[in-house]
Write an enzyme that holds these catalytic residues in place. Structure first.
Site, PDB file in Angstrom:
ATOM      1  N   ASP A  11      49.906  35.459  37.997  1.00  0.00           N
ATOM      2  CA  ASP A  11      48.898  36.422  38.443  1.00  0.00           C
ATOM      3  C   ASP A  11      49.279  37.778  37.859  1.00  0.00           C
ATOM      4  OD1 ASP A  11      46.786  37.624  39.848  1.00  0.00           O
ATOM      5  OD2 ASP A  11      48.056  38.019  41.580  1.00  0.00           O
ATOM      6  N   GLU A  71      45.501  33.945  35.327  1.00  0.00           N
ATOM      7  CA  GLU A  71      44.204  34.387  35.822  1.00  0.00           C
ATOM      8  C   GLU A  71      43.547  35.324  34.820  1.00  0.00           C
ATOM      9  OE1 GLU A  71      42.583  35.708  40.105  1.00  0.00           O
ATOM     10  OE2 GLU A  71      44.057  37.087  39.267  1.00  0.00           O
ATOM     11  N   ASP A 143      50.809  38.381  45.622  1.00  0.00           N
ATOM     12  CA  ASP A 143      50.832  38.083  44.191  1.00  0.00           C
ATOM     13  C   ASP A 143      51.448  36.710  43.938  1.00  0.00           C
ATOM     14  OD1 ASP A 143      49.829  40.717  43.282  1.00  0.00           O
ATOM     15  OD2 ASP A 143      51.729  41.432  44.122  1.00  0.00           O
TER      16      ASP A 143
END
Length: 178
Positions: A11, A71, A143
């Site tokens: 992420d 992502e 996160d």
């Protein structure tokens, strides 16, 4: 024949880049590790990118995943922040690619749909579903939980692709004898 694959989900973020590693054996998901790589906001921008790269490279070397998933960057109202996030994301793509891993990319709503069943949900829902899917998962930060969700999304996508490949119809051309 069932084999185990180790996946790292990443992420990306300039302050904190979350990472999460899972192992997938058949339909079983197993938590391996998760955490965050942080950059020092008092340092120059290029140094911060180096900190993220070095931190991710160390995680990759320590846990030796087989594949990576990152992502996609979302666009927000602040163009400067979006650009900086995009540059941090490039580090999240570069580190596993340099380690020789296949790197998949997923949009945030695809990740949420794979993990919580809908394309729009809060971080608390993602965190909760990650804990349901992998009760032993330890997520110190949102996160890290998001990174585990990215890894889970990739695991589900891999299984769906393999299923489709196995069930792909075989078409033969048949001459019409009329």
């Amino acid at each position: 024949m069932t084999y185990t694959i180790r996946i790292i989900g990443i992420d990306p973020g300039l302050r904190r880049t979350g990472w999460g590693i899972i192992e997938v054996t058949g339909n079983r998901l197993e938590f391996v590790a998760s955490g965050t790589v942080e950059s020092d906001n008092k340092c120059a921008f290029a140094v911060r990118l180096c900190q993220l790269y070095e931190g991710l490279s160390q995680v990759l070397q320590s846990y030796t995943p087989n594949e990576a998933a990152v992502e996609h960057t979302f666009v927000n109202k602040d163009a400067t922040a979006t650009l900086k996030l995009g540059q941090a994301r490039s580090i999240a793509l570069l580190a596993p690619a340099q380690a020789g891993l296949h790197v998949a990319e997923y949009a945030p709503n695809v990740i949420k749909k794979a993990v919580i069943g809908v394309g729009h949900g809060g971080k608390h829902q993602i965190h909760m579903m990650v804990k349901i899917l992998m009760p032993l998962a330890i997520c110190d930060t949102n996160d890290a939980a998001d990174a585990l969700a990215i890894a889970v999304c990739h695991a589900h996508s891999r299984q769906a692709r393999k299923f489709l490949e196995r069930t792909k119809p075989i078409f033969k051309c048949v001459k019409n004898k009329s």
